[in-house]
Scaffold this active site. Structure first.
Site, short mmCIF file in Angstrom:
data_model
loop_
_atom_site.label_atom_id
_atom_site.label_comp_id
_atom_site.label_asym_id
_atom_site.label_seq_id
_atom_site.Cartn_x
_atom_site.Cartn_y
_atom_site.Cartn_z
N SER A 131 29.07 5.49 -6.58
CA SER A 131 28.78 4.06 -6.57
C SER A 131 27.34 3.74 -6.18
CB SER A 131 29.73 3.33 -5.60
OG SER A 131 31.05 3.41 -6.06
N GLU A 357 32.01 -7.93 -5.35
CA GLU A 357 32.60 -6.60 -5.55
C GLU A 357 34.08 -6.58 -5.15
OE1 GLU A 357 32.09 -1.92 -4.20
OE2 GLU A 357 31.65 -3.53 -2.77
N ASP A 362 38.58 0.80 -5.95
CA ASP A 362 38.08 2.18 -5.88
C ASP A 362 38.77 2.97 -4.79
OD1 ASP A 362 35.75 4.26 -6.32
OD2 ASP A 362 35.70 3.79 -4.17
#
Length: 562
Positions: A131, A357, A362
């Site tokens: 990321s 985000e 994730d």
């Protein structure tokens, strides 16, 4: 090497043992060279290369695309961390099934956007990225190394200052736009940090994780947010991570005992600093607030406030499925986005840039919690809906994308409308799950070493797990054992709507997204390519001149009157 093998094969009866030994040594050395070969990119991979690529690609797109006459006054980039195509498709089905439909025909909010492209996500030194490198590419227009934050690919531990990159936040602030970030992770985590920080290693979120030999020369990421530009000028920062700021509230810890994996580990300051207090002291004569729960967030005066810092958890924020929904708990992603947009677009605004985000998508995948990843994706979808409702499509560019994918697969031949979290072939002799992972902790989660069933060996029968499959900590099956599941390396979709969205079509390098934003919003390195930017600047100058004249004339009249 092939030649040497041929020599050995054809002459083994005549070669002496010494000669064979020499050839064997050469052969081993040859193999070692192959195995230790250093990858060499066909490009320089430095900042100059990636900037040139992005600008040239933009120029190529402009020759074949009819572009909008509108300039993007506002830009919102929604980043679903790890939200690859398998996640998007599964979440779409899951959303429909929450409404008791079959699910396949359902739509996510961003499915309705008119333009879509595909971004290539690799880092300069990794085929499958992380990321830090991908977020840096998205926000600065320059691809970089694995784990690098806001720096180019030439970075080392000691030359960070020489490799720093400016981001869309810098670009926006330079023309007077308001800026902000919203995340469900720590605000110092890799993705949000790439907006404002510069670091050789993404893990250096607080002083405790900076290597001792670099303590005097390297500023941790939390301090950079509070002490350095562009962090010090950001108007809205919302997410988790009080530990990194020296402002922990231990009584509010919720989920650390429930979930494992290295991505749950936090960074606790050891230098005695309370950076939230330092942040409050850094804006004299400004309307500023620091909030830590939902009630405080919702009570903020959105029309008057200039700067808002909200840290709602010591570590990452809780998964939406289990968060404390009381007024003293943690707000949802959608609630944070609503407040952020209203503040950034209040009466003092001349436009804004906001990054949102969905970070826990994730982290759910990393622990093979497919059900939690889908829940987080649906909350992310709600946040997109809020943004669409609060903005005008003719002045706001909204981009929805991912930084990278995951090893999740949607497989088998389940019937239409089959539970997306269920079995791919439940009527067959050997049932297996529709959603599985290529690797991760789900491998050992499904093993039972005391099993004596020859058919399964040490594997648990997935069809007999019953209620266990509904538990919040349930992990879907993985085919290779790892403590944390890995990312996936395939291209990710880029959905867009609003001024400039037509530029984000086709297949492109991930760093191009920042340059599309630069062009569409008249900020940053390629604003000069957009003729509409000159019109905006000219009209803004005229507006300032006319208002100035009005004020001067009014002042003269008032003085004479009195």
């Amino acid at each position: 090497m092939k030649m040497l093998l041929s020599i050995i094969k054809n002459n083994k009866n005549v070669l002496s043992k010494i000669n064979l030994l020499i050839i064997f040594i050469i052969l081993i050395c040859d193999i070692s060279v192959v195995n230790s070969a250093v990858f060499k990119s066909p490009n320089k991979d430095d900042a100059s290369y990636w900037r040139t690529y992005a600008e040239n690609y933009l120029k190529k797109v402009l020759t074949r695309t009819q572009t909008s006459k509108n300039v993007a006054k506002n830009v919102i980039i929604f980043l679903g961390d790890g939200m690859g195509m398998a996640t998007i498709t599964a979440a779409r089905i899951y959303k429909g099934q929450q409404r008791e439909l079959s699910g396949e025909e359902e739509s996510l909010e961003f499915d309705e956007f008119p333009h879509i492209g595909l971004a290539k996500t690799y880092n300069t030194n990794k085929q499958v990225p992380d990321s830090a490198g991908t977020a840096t590419a998205l926000f600065t227009g320059v691809k970089t190394i694995y784990r690098g934050i806001g720096v180019d690919a030439t970075v080392t531990e000691t030359n960070v200052n020489q490799t720093q990159l400016s981001s869309i936040i810098d670009w926006a602030q330079s023309v007077g736009k308001r800026t902000g970030l919203v995340t469900t992770t720590r605000v110092t985590h890799a993705t949000p940090a790439s907006l404002y920080a510069h670091s050789f290693h993404r893990d250096w979120e607080c002083n405790a994780l900076v290597p001792e030999h670099l303590n005097k020369t390297t500023k941790d990421i939390a301090r950079q947010l509070v002490e350095n530009l562009p962090g010090t000028r950001m108007n809205v920062v919302l997410g988790g991570g009080r530990d990194c700021f020296g402002a922990s509230i231990p009584s509010q810890l919720v989920q650390e005992s429930k979930f494992g994996g290295k991505f749950e580990k936090t960074c606790i300051r050891t230098d005695g600093l309370n950076l939230t207090q330092a942040w409050l002291n850094s804006f004299p004569n400004k309307s500023i607030e620091y909030v830590t729960n939902t009630a405080q967030l919702l009570n903020v005066d959105i029309d008057e406030i200039d700067h808002l810092l909200g840290l709602f958890s010591d570590n990452h924020m809780s998964y939406n499925k289990i968060r404390d929904r009381s007024q003293q708990g943690e707000p949802s992603l959608a609630e944070m986005v609503e407040i952020a947009i209203k503040i950034l677009n209040n009466k003092n605004s001349s436009g804004f840039v906001l990054m949102v985000e969905g970070g826990r998508i994730d982290q759910a995948h990393h622990q093979n919690h497919a059900h939690l990843a889908l829940e987080e994706t649906l909350e992310f979808d709600k946040a997109v809906k809020i943004a669409k409702e609060l903005t005008y499509s003719d002045e706001t560019l909204i981009i929805v994308t991912a930084d990278h994918s995951h090893s999740l697969t949607l497989n088998g031949y389940p019937t239409r409308g089959n539970d997306i979290l269920g079995f791919a072939n439940k009527d067959d002799t050997f049932p297996y799950e529709t959603l599985t992972y290529a690797n991760g902790p789900g491998f050992n989660y499904h093993r039972d070493n005391v099993s004596s069933d020859a058919r399964y060996g040490t594997w648990l029968k997935v069809e007999e797990l019953g209620a266990k499959r509904n538990e919040i900590t349930y992990q879907h099956l993985a085919t290779f054992p790892l403590g944390d599941e890995t990312h996936g390396g395939e291209d990710v979709p880029v959905y867009s709507n609003g001024p400039g969205s037509e530029l984000l079509a086709g297949v492109f390098e991930q760093n191009y997204v920042a340059y599309a934003v630069s062009y569409a919003a008249c900020i940053g390195p390629v604003e000069s390519l957009n003729d509409n930017c000159r019109t905006v600047i000219k009209s803004s100058s005229a507006k300032f001149t006319y208002s100035s004249v009005f004020i001067i004339v009014l002042s003269i009249l008032l003085v004479n009157f009195y």
